[in-house]
Every structure is written in structure tokens, then in C-alpha cells.
Design an enzyme around this catalytic site. Structure first.
Site, PDB file in Angstrom:
ATOM      1  N   SER A 240      41.954  41.635  38.667  1.00 41.10           N
ATOM      2  CA  SER A 240      41.565  40.297  39.093  1.00 41.10           C
ATOM      3  C   SER A 240      40.195  40.451  39.505  1.00 41.10           C
ATOM      4  O   SER A 240      39.517  41.323  39.520  1.00 41.10           O
ATOM      5  CB  SER A 240      42.260  39.928  40.608  1.00 41.10           C
ATOM      6  OG  SER A 240      42.036  40.773  41.678  1.00 41.10           O
ATOM      7  N   LYS A 241      39.509  39.315  39.743  1.00 45.04           N
ATOM      8  CA  LYS A 241      38.192  39.279  39.870  1.00 45.04           C
ATOM      9  C   LYS A 241      37.685  40.288  41.089  1.00 45.04           C
ATOM     10  O   LYS A 241      36.608  40.613  41.019  1.00 45.04           O
ATOM     11  CB  LYS A 241      37.849  37.710  40.644  1.00 45.04           C
ATOM     12  CG  LYS A 241      37.515  36.683  39.500  1.00 45.04           C
ATOM     13  CD  LYS A 241      36.186  36.921  38.905  1.00 45.04           C
ATOM     14  CE  LYS A 241      35.883  36.236  37.593  1.00 45.04           C
ATOM     15  NZ  LYS A 241      34.970  36.843  36.632  1.00 45.04           N
ATOM     16  N   ARG A 242      38.424  40.455  41.889  1.00 38.36           N
ATOM     17  CA  ARG A 242      38.451  41.383  43.038  1.00 38.36           C
ATOM     18  C   ARG A 242      37.710  42.867  42.427  1.00 38.36           C
ATOM     19  O   ARG A 242      36.947  43.350  43.208  1.00 38.36           O
ATOM     20  CB  ARG A 242      39.601  41.619  43.791  1.00 38.36           C
ATOM     21  CG  ARG A 242      39.861  42.686  45.071  1.00 38.36           C
ATOM     22  CD  ARG A 242      40.930  42.097  45.523  1.00 38.36           C
ATOM     23  NE  ARG A 242      42.281  42.295  44.812  1.00 38.36           N
ATOM     24  CZ  ARG A 242      42.711  43.651  44.050  1.00 38.36           C
ATOM     25  NH1 ARG A 242      42.155  44.772  44.833  1.00 38.36           N
ATOM     26  NH2 ARG A 242      43.704  43.546  43.504  1.00 38.36           N
TER      27      ARG A 242
END
Ligand code: GLU
Length: 465
Positions: A240-242
């Protein structure tokens, strides 16, 4: 066997996900290694998200990665008439039916099923209703899915995957407004495009079961399926973007080499013995679905750096310069002048040494790109004092008369070091300061050779005056 045809079928979401890039790569390798075709279909039926810009982002990603596809990209949306036609054909051959159930009726069915602890999968009363009983009312077209037995997908990666048919409902193929559903469109498009192998993320595995019913309903041959595990972040959790970069263009902006990226992405979930570094030609020859692992692969930037570094070392210098120019444009930097580019070309052999990203090359090339007179940075300036300036002053006339070749230059510098009873490093440090104004540079001899006699002497004179 007939010609292999694979495809990548991205939904335009505004950028190209790294997972989509890897799926595209796998399909490209599979087809290209077998003299087959690799096609592109843009799944743009979601009209809100599917902007031309979103499609462009995918095409740019493919282009950067060097994944060429055959023919034009097919727009799924442009094929709605054909999708509808197939739905009508299924109606005509009795493998689909008109379902007039209203939303309320379906909701009531589910409530009752829940109360009676039965499966809430909708079972339409219209499945076997004769046409004479059809009301003049809106309807959807549902596929008549098998109710007994199992659906088995023989997957090249996952093995035989089974579903009880009692767990698969009669999916909608045409909505009541006449628009085809995505599940129908995928099958019709894959069939019409002659796709023989569907290699895609395993988030589509359950879709394969239901999609297979459409193939059977139309009496079309099933493609060979290979559902590949997704890419996870370095911590093993779903990407994910994380985790940082999830879009292909971010990797271009970070300065990775496309060839290195292809190599790295190929290794992400696929292996060929212990081979880590390989060329496109090798990957095309070796790639097969049986080398695809069953568990999710983890992004590993260290490994990416390492593989890219090896591709930098192996790359052709002119090709590197060309890709570096594209990289600079991608990050919004102005192009270098022709003269600077020429120097880059001459210096590439030493600049690319140990480089992992284009930024490493550019950092090392300050002796080429800096304005003159060179202004040494703080660290490098420490190497210029009266003593070292004196040594450079002594070196200058000797360089003036030397043949401009590596051995001679090395001998001249070594001679001066010896005369002063100092190590080579002690003379290299002020030389770096004079030639580049930095401490991290290529070797002083490489810099001298690239800069040439006049520029080298001019820079030495500037600091030793
Ligand atoms: N459009 C789907 C996606 O972007 C892929 C569909 C498929 O490969 O069948 O995930």
C-alpha cells in the site's frame, strides 16, 4: 499448439501500479519467448475513472519499461455492442435468461434466507420461466450457472482450484439499462482477441470460476490460467501507499534503469534456479509459469539496487546517456547541453561504476556539470592548503608537457608524490578539489582524461594561484 496470445488488461486508475507492471512483464515474457503475441486492453468501462490521462499513465509506464505490445490498445468500452450481442446470443441458446426480479424481491429473498439459515446467494425464480410468462418490465440477463457439482480451474500456478457450484450464483451479464457487466466483457474480449493464456493477479482467481461459465455457455475454449500471488511490502503486508512507491513512474523518477527494473520485477515472484541477474533475452528464453511461486513476494529495495547496479555496469554507454536524458525530463530537469552530454558519454565508463540509480551518476559527474571556476564544497576545500597548493603548482607544468594518456599521467603524479615523499592519496585529494570541488568523484586520472589537458590545467591554475 496454436500461437500463444497473452494480454495485459489494466483498469485506468490514474497511475500504473507496480503489480500491474509485473503482470504485464510476465505476459510479455511469456509471449515474446514463444514467438507469440502480447496484447493490451484498457478496461475502461468505469467511465468516471477512465480518463485519457489515466490511460496515458499506463501507456507511459509500459513505454518506460520497454514492454511493447502488438497492435493498438483495445478499449473495452468501445466494444459494448459486441458484449451485448454475446449476452443476447446466450439468451438465444438458453444458457442465460431474463430475470425480472426487482431489488426489493432480491432483498426479501436474502432476508428470508438469512432467517432460515440458508445460503443467501440469489436464486432467481425466472431461471426456468417460459417466455410466455415474462412481464413487460425491465430485466437483467443472468447466466444460467450450473447448480450441482463443482467448477474446477486448472491453474498453472495454483493447481486445481475448486468451487462448489452451489456457492456460485447466476451472475448478471447485462444490467437492466442494457450495459454489459465487467465479468462478461472480460471473457468476450479475451475470446475475441484470441487470448490463449491469462496470466494475472490472484485477486482474480474467484472471477475465473465464474468467467469459465461464460466460456462454457458460449462453447468457447477456456484459456490457460495462471494466477500469480500479489506483491507485498518489505514487511510482508499487502502493498500500500504506506510502503512508499507503488506506481511505476515513481521508480523511473527514483532513477532506476528500465532493464534493471525488468530483471528485478521478473524475479519478484518468479525464479530460474539461482539466477538473479539476467538479460531480457535470457528471461524470454527461461520464463515459464512453473517458475512462479505460490506465496506473495516482498518488495526489497536493496535487491532492486543491487540488480540495477549490475545493469548499469553492463549497459551500453550511449544507451545509458539516452535513458539518463529521459530520466532528467521525467523529473523535470532541463536537458544538458550537447557539449556536456558529450563529456558524459566519454565519462560514462567510470560514472556508471557502482551506480544504482541515475542520481548516482549525476552526483559523480559534478566535475562535468559544475560551472567553472570550480568552487570546492566545504569537505573538499579542506584538502586545499598552502602545502597542497604548492604541490599542485609543481604538478601543473609537468602535466603541460605530458602525453595525455593514463600511464603517463599516472607516472607524472606518482613522480611528484615520490619527490615529496607522500602517498598518492595526499595528492589525489587536492586534485579532486581542483578538478571537481568534491570528494566523491571518479578517479583523478579518469577526470583528467575526460576533461582534457587544457581544462585540467586551467582548473589546477585556478586553485593554485
Ligand atoms: N482490469 C483488471 C485489473 O486491472 C484485470 C482483469 C484481468 O486481467 O482479467 O485488475
Amino acid at each position: 499448439m496454436s500461437q500463444v496470445v497473452t494480454r495485459i488488461a489494466p483498469s485506468p486508475t490514474g497511475y500504473m501500479h507496480i503489480g500491474t507492471a509485473r503482470t504485464a512483464l510476465f505476459n510479455w515474457l511469456y509471449a515474446r519467448g514463444r514467438g507469440g503475441k502480447f496484447l493490451m486492453r484498457i478496461e475502461d468501462t468505469d467511465r468516471e475513472r477512465s480518463t485519457p490521462e489515466a490511460t496515458d499513465a499506463i501507456l507511459r509506464g509500459m513505454d518506460w519499461l520497454g514492454l511493447d505490445f502488438d497492435g493498438e490498445a483495445v478499449s473495452q468500452f468501445s466494444r459494448v455492442d459486441r458484449h451485448r450481442e454475446v449476452a443476447l446470443e446466450m439468451l438465444a441458446n438458453g444458457t442465460a435468461y431474463k430475470c425480472f426480479a426487482t431489488q426489493e424481491e432480491i432483498a426479501a429473498f436474502r432476508d428470508a434466507a438469512r432467517a432460515e439459515k440458508r445460503s443467501t446467494l440469489y436464486q432467481s425464480p425466472w431461471r426456468d420461466a417460459p417466455a410466455s410468462e415474462h412481464p413487460n418490465a425491465p430485466y437483467v440477463v443472468r447466466l444460467k450457472a450450473p447448480r450441482d457439482g463443482e467448477t474446477v480451474i486448472q491453474d498453472e500456478v495454483q493447481g486445481d482450484v475448486r468451487w462448489k457450484n452451489s456457492e456460485l450464483d447466476d451472475m448478471i451479464c447485462l444490467r437492466s439499462d442494457g450495459t454489459p457487466t465487467y465479468m462478461l466483457a472480460v471473457v468476450v474480449d479475451d475470446h475475441d482477441m484470441g487470448v490463449t493464456h491469462v496470466i494475472r493477479g490472484d485477486d482474480h482467481l474467484a472471477n475465473a470460476a465464474r468467467q469459465s461459465h461464460v466460456y462454457h455457455a458460449m462453447d468457447w475454449p477456456l484459456p490457460i490460467y495462471a494466477h500469480i500471488p500479489l506483491i507485498h511490502g518489505p514487511d510482508g503486508k499487502k502493498l500500500s501507499k504506506r510502503h512508499g512507491a507503488t506506481g511505476v513512474e515513481e521508480y523511473q523518477s527514483m532513477g532506476y534503469l528500465a532493464a534493471g527494473m525488468r530483471n528485478y520485477l521478473a524475479r519478484l515472484g518468479w525464479s530460474h534456479g539461482d539466477d538473479e541477474f539476467f538479460t531480457d533475452a535470457q528471461a524470454k528464453e527461461w520464463f515459464d509459469t512453473d517458475g512462479i511461486g505460490k506465496s506473495p513476494s516482498r518488495l526489497d529495495f536493496k535487491k532492486l539496487d543491487n540488480i540495477c547496479g549490475q545493469h548499469f555496469a553492463a549497459a551500453d554507454d550511449a544507451a545509458l546517456l539516452q535513458e539518463m536524458t529521459a530520466y532528467r525530463a521525467a523529473i523535470g530537469e532541463a536537458p544538458y547541453s550537447d557539449a556536456t552530454n558529450q563529456r558524459f558519454l566519454e565519462a560514462m565508463y567510470c560514472l556508471k561504476d557502482r551506480a544504482k540509480k541515475f542520481g548516482d551518476i549525476i552526483d559523480k559527474a559534478v566535475f562535468i556539470t559544475a560551472d567553472t571556476p570550480i568552487v570546492p564544497d566545504e569537505k573538499s576545500a579542506k584538502n586545499l592548503n598552502d602545502v597542497s597548493r604548492g604541490i599542485l603548482k609543481e604538478l601543473t607544468p609537468q602535466l603541460q608537457n605530458a602525453t595525455w594518456e593514463r600511464e603517463t599521467l599516472e607516472a607524472v603524479v606518482a613522480g611528484v608524490a615520490e619527490a615529496h615523499e607522500i602517498g598518492l592519496g595526499k595528492i589525489a585529494a587536492p586534485l579532486r578539489a581542483a578538478l571537481a570541488g568534491r570528494t566523491a568523484t571518479p578517479s583523478v586520472f579518469d577526470m583528467m582524461l575526460v576533461l582534457g589537458r587544457d581544462e585540467t590545467i586551467a582548473r589546477l591554475e585556478q586553485v593554485s594561484r
